[in-house]
Write an enzyme that holds these catalytic residues in place. Structure first.
Site, mmCIF file in Angstrom:
data_model
loop_
_atom_site.group_PDB
_atom_site.id
_atom_site.type_symbol
_atom_site.label_atom_id
_atom_site.label_comp_id
_atom_site.label_asym_id
_atom_site.label_seq_id
_atom_site.Cartn_x
_atom_site.Cartn_y
_atom_site.Cartn_z
ATOM 1 N N GLU A 24 0.877 -1.177 0.000
ATOM 2 C CA GLU A 24 0.000 0.000 0.000
ATOM 3 C C GLU A 24 0.904 1.214 0.000
ATOM 4 O OE1 GLU A 24 -3.106 2.693 2.554
ATOM 5 O OE2 GLU A 24 -2.274 0.895 3.466
ATOM 6 N N CYS B 125 -2.814 8.184 3.037
ATOM 7 C CA CYS B 125 -2.814 7.909 1.595
ATOM 8 C C CYS B 125 -4.182 8.134 0.963
ATOM 9 C CB CYS B 125 -2.357 6.474 1.331
ATOM 10 S SG CYS B 125 -0.676 6.134 1.884
#
Length: 482
Positions: free
Chosen positions: A249, A283
């Site tokens: 990720e 994010c």
């Protein structure tokens, strides 16, 4: 001052190196603890311990592993306030956000524990007579888990709970900036006699040293890392040596589209939340806004006012909406991006500088307009409380601008028109799209990105599958031997 030891094969030990790393409170700028700068030898020792322990751990009945994973959630809940305090101190989150992260981590252990009896294989019809094809799902082996500094408790839970419930062992490396919560969690592991030595290992140090060993070791089944694109690229390069599976990720550059059919108040409130949560260091945070030109003036005015009214405060201030950035380096990088944008013609409507606080790496919530699609502020991840805004004429244009990115993790659209919403859901090229709400995923969903945002994913049944491998068994039988 506390110095955390390594935890390998069920024992607390010193590193083979005496080198240490200071851990700094981002709100006070004071050193609060120290960790060992672990070595290649330390990392190899942890992986070898995990490899041997995993052979026994996968044979523990799944229901028993589920009870253990749930107990981890119980023990984390018992120490909830301790973890909230440690998280705020090392990472800078205000109390409300820190408590939300810890509560989500607790829920994550509970949720994963419920999968004990739900990990299923398949029986597939064979082309041959007297044969069945059995498809098993088995643990992938040793999990090398690298946890970032922005959500050190939640993402620890995401990696540890998933590894343990699937029958994997784990070597956990926290960020060198936020290791204290992971060290506290390790105390819980050490107290639990039902977890065999070596199933969970805790090692600290620099990513360039420990991460490289973890990614390149032949006895690691999967390396799961949450972090930057640069770090993810290095992990992939190291993992290629043994064709080790990677679960990454990485960065995000989430677009938020605000159409002329949007509820402006909802859009402003949600986008603000999506921008200032964790001081913009997530994010999935809204990183760029595209607003329809017919409502742009009203939206920008209200968005600017909302950002201007954000209450900055020390992490122990329960009324604070936003704390500091994690480090001086992060503060400098955010401000550098803002300055470059201004030099290129951008206009700062609010913020644009370091906040006037007595200490800490605080940056003012910032709104920028008059930016171009090909500019750094639109194309590169800011990871700070800075919101660039552009306008569009048609939904075609907005979707095209939104998809014009190297990243593909999160996105959002604000509209009361169901046709616009469904079209955006179909055409936005991102792992997640949020409609008329702030950006944050559910633990039963699937958190995954496209392009440079990563490979694989986490959460829900699809996240569990990443920690397993399939094993097809072709079973012949003799129908005369009954």
């Amino acid at each position: 001052m506390q110095q955390h030891k390594l935890y390998i094969n069920g024992e607390y030990i010193n590193s083979t190196s005496e080198e240490t790393i200071d851990v700094v409170n981002p709100a006070t700028e004071k050193v609060i603890s120290r960790i060992f700068a672990g070595t290649e030898e330390d990392a190899n020792k942890a992986i070898e311990a995990a490899y041997e322990a995993q052979k026994k751990w996968e044979k523990v009945p799944s229901a028993d592993r589920g009870k253990i994973v749930r107990e981890l959630g119980d023990k984390l809940k018992e120490r909830r306030e301790t973890f909230i305090e440690l998280l705020s101190e090392e990472q800078g989150k205000p109390y409300e956000q820190a408590s939300g992260e810890v509560d989500t981590a607790i829920d994550y252990f509970y949720y994963m524990s419920e999968w004990a009896r739900r990990i299923e294989g398949e029986i597939i019809p064979s082309d041959r007579p007297n044969e069945n094809i059995l498809m098993f799902r088995k643990p992938i082996g040793v999990v090398a888990g690298i946890v970032p500094w922005n959500f050190p408790v939640f993402i620890l839970a995401r990696k540890v709970a998933t590894a343990l419930i699937t029958g994997c062992s784990i070597v956990l490396k926290p960020s060198q900036q936020t290791p204290n919560t992971a060290a506290e969690f390790t105390k819980i592991i050490a107290e639990m006699k039902d977890i065999p030595a070596g199933v969970y290992n805790f090692i600290t140090g620099k990513g360039s040293t420990i991460g490289t060993v973890m990614a390149s070791h032949p006895k690691v089944g999967i390396i799961t890392m949450t972090g930057s694109v640069k770090a993810g690229t290095k992990v992939m390069e190291a993992a290629a040596k043994n064709i080790t599976k990677v679960n990454l990720e990485l960065g995000g550059k989430a677009p938020a589209i605000v159409t002329k059919n949007a509820n402006i108040e909802t859009a402003v409130k949600s986008i603000k939340t999506s921008r200032i949560t964790n001081s913009g260091q997530a994010c999935t945070n809204a990183e760029r806004v595209y607003v329809h030109e017919d409502i742009a003036e009203e939206f920008i005015e209200k968005m600017t006012q909302a950002m201007k009214e954000t209450k900055l405060g020390m992490p122990n201030d329960k009324n604070a909406e936003m704390g500091p950035l994690v480090s001086q380096d992060r503060l400098d990088l955010v401000h550098e991006m803002v300055e470059k944008a201004v030099q290129s013609g951008a206009k700062v409507l609010t913020g644009g500088k370091r906040a006037d606080m007595t200490s800490g790496f605080f940056y003012e919530p910032t709104v920028i307009t008059n930016v171009q699609q090909d500019s750094e502020i639109i194309q590169e991840e800011i990871f700070g409380p800075v919101l660039p805004i552009m306008t569009f004429k048609t939904l075609d244009e907005a979707i095209e601008l939104a998809n014009d990115s190297d990243y593909g993790l999160s996105s959002s659209i604000y509209t009361d028109n169901v046709h616009e919403a469904m079209r955006a859901a179909n055409e936005l090229k991102f792992g997640e799209t949020f409609i008329n709400r702030e950006n944050f995923e559910a633990i039963q969903g699937y958190h995954a990105g496209l392009r440079k945002s990563g490979l694989g994913g986490a959460d829900g049944k699809h996240g569990i599958e990443d920690f397993t491998v399939t094993h097809a068994v072709y079973m012949q039988y003799d129908d005369e031997k009954q």
